[in-house]
Scaffold this active site. Structure first.
Site, PDB file in Angstrom:
ATOM      1  N   ASP A  61      43.110  35.062  50.348  1.00  0.00           N
ATOM      2  CA  ASP A  61      42.130  34.318  49.542  1.00  0.00           C
ATOM      3  C   ASP A  61      42.752  33.668  48.302  1.00  0.00           C
ATOM      4  O   ASP A  61      42.018  33.160  47.440  1.00  0.00           O
ATOM      5  CB  ASP A  61      41.002  35.267  49.097  1.00  0.00           C
ATOM      6  CG  ASP A  61      39.997  35.525  50.219  1.00  0.00           C
ATOM      7  OD1 ASP A  61      39.494  34.541  50.794  1.00  0.00           O
ATOM      8  OD2 ASP A  61      39.720  36.701  50.520  1.00  0.00           O
ATOM      9  N   HIS A 165      28.970  33.994  43.888  1.00  0.00           N
ATOM     10  CA  HIS A 165      29.319  33.893  42.469  1.00  0.00           C
ATOM     11  C   HIS A 165      28.270  33.046  41.745  1.00  0.00           C
ATOM     12  O   HIS A 165      27.604  32.211  42.374  1.00  0.00           O
ATOM     13  CB  HIS A 165      30.669  33.181  42.299  1.00  0.00           C
ATOM     14  CG  HIS A 165      31.855  33.971  42.744  1.00  0.00           C
ATOM     15  ND1 HIS A 165      32.729  33.521  43.708  1.00  0.00           N
ATOM     16  CD2 HIS A 165      32.332  35.174  42.337  1.00  0.00           C
ATOM     17  CE1 HIS A 165      33.692  34.420  43.874  1.00  0.00           C
ATOM     18  NE2 HIS A 165      33.472  35.439  43.055  1.00  0.00           N
ATOM     19  N   CYS A 252      36.241  26.621  43.093  1.00  0.00           N
ATOM     20  CA  CYS A 252      37.110  27.769  43.349  1.00  0.00           C
ATOM     21  C   CYS A 252      38.572  27.386  43.561  1.00  0.00           C
ATOM     22  O   CYS A 252      39.466  28.203  43.411  1.00  0.00           O
ATOM     23  CB  CYS A 252      36.693  28.505  44.615  1.00  0.00           C
ATOM     24  SG  CYS A 252      34.975  28.532  44.939  1.00  0.00           S
TER      25      CYS A 252
HETATM   26  C1  CIR Z   1      36.247  35.563  48.489  1.00  0.00           C
HETATM   27  O1  CIR Z   1      35.338  36.098  49.135  1.00  0.00           O
HETATM   28  O2  CIR Z   1      36.711  36.065  47.479  1.00  0.00           O
HETATM   29  C2  CIR Z   1      36.788  34.242  48.972  1.00  0.00           C
HETATM   30  N1  CIR Z   1      36.769  34.221  50.401  1.00  0.00           N
HETATM   31  C3  CIR Z   1      35.998  33.096  48.401  1.00  0.00           C
HETATM   32  C4  CIR Z   1      36.115  32.977  46.918  1.00  0.00           C
HETATM   33  C5  CIR Z   1      35.381  31.813  46.389  1.00  0.00           C
HETATM   34  N2  CIR Z   1      35.627  31.678  44.990  1.00  0.00           N
HETATM   35  C6  CIR Z   1      34.761  31.176  44.132  1.00  0.00           C
HETATM   36  O3  CIR Z   1      33.602  30.921  44.486  1.00  0.00           O
HETATM   37  N3  CIR Z   1      35.137  31.057  42.862  1.00  0.00           N
END
Ligand code: CIR
Length: 257
Positions: A61, A165, A252
């Site tokens: 990730d 989030h 992200c």
């Molecule tokens: C996770 O579940 O941590 C990652 N697959 C996705 C993270 C997404 N990040 C964000 O919204 N800031």
């Protein structure tokens, strides 16, 4: 706020092994790489100097660099991600940020915090308490920010299913305007803003990204695109379908300041 810099990281060949609740299928790594190039080029078009870090196969990730740090003015807070599999990402990010920032703070155990839970509205920060950011982490960050002269409030999203989030659901576009998931539109902390309410069937597109005079909008969400355009913003479509499959959105994929 004028942004000049961004940090991004290439997706790893292990990307599909990351955490996901999306049920949208397995991401195609070669398309993910192409989309990443498009994303970096949109940031450059908005005027940013982009650092492109190498992929980290041991952290599937790690392309979602936003979760590793919170940048506030002249200082940076290294987070403590809520998912165990992501915690080591911050060790890789710290030396990179140390090249740009003298003042580095940290979230400490038992606190956990993901950068995706932090919505900055000029000098005001809304900190999401979520599946990933616990109360201890949110309060640590709020204290750090207040000591630096910022204001901060906590907004608990744990009761809303499917919102990973805070920034999956609330994003500041500038000019007192926020883009918001309909399930949060009545929240008391959001009432003083002009609210653009994303239709529930396009909830993913609540994560648009304002960078200087451009708002990046994920490709494939026509109602949200019209909403943002009709509100007077200049938009740029960016394809991020492979990142959506892994629960990640436009914000992200970079750290910006
Ligand atoms: C996770 O579940 O941590 C990652 N697959 C996705 C993270 C997404 N990040 C964000 O919204 N800031």
């Amino acid at each position: 706020m004028i942004f000049q810099h961004a940090i991004t990281r290439l997706p790893a060949e292990t990307f599909a092994q990351g955490i996901s609740s999306a049920l949208l299928g397995i991401p195609d790594i070669s398309l993910a790489l192409t989309q990443h190039r498009g994303y970096v080029s949109a940031l450059q078009q908005a005027g940013l100097n982009c650092v492109l870090l190498p992929s980290l196969p041991e952290f599937p990730d790690s392309v979602f660099v936003e979760d590793d740090a919170v940048i506030a003015g002249e200082s940076v807070v290294i987070t403590r991600p809520g998912a165990d599999s992501r915690r080591g990402e911050t060790l890789e990010m710290t030396p990179v940020l140390a090249c740009f920032f003298e003042h580095i703070e940290r979230i400490h155990a038992p606190g956990t915090l993901d950068g995706g839970d932090i919505c900055q509205i000029d000098g005001y920060f809304i900190i999401g308490v979520s599946q990933r950011t616990n109360l201890a982490g949110a309060n640590q960050l709020a204290d750090l920010l207040r000591r630096q002269g910022f204001t901060a409030d906590l907004l608990d999203i744990r009761g809303i299913p499917g919102i990973l989030h805070l920034k999956s659901a609330v994003n500041f576009l500038g000019q007192q305007t926020i883009l918001v998931d309909p399930r949060l539109k009545e929240h008391p902390l959001l009432q003083n803003f002009r609210r653009l309410i994303v239709p529930i069937e396009e909830a993913y597109a609540a994560n648009c990204l304002r960078v200087n005079d451009l708002v990046l909008v994920p490709d494939g969400f026509p109602q949200t695109l019209s909403l943002v355009r009709e509100a007077g913003f200049r938009t740029q479509l960016v394809a991020v379908s492979e990142y959506q499959k892994m629960d990640g959105g436009l914000s992200c994929l970079s750290l910006r300041w």
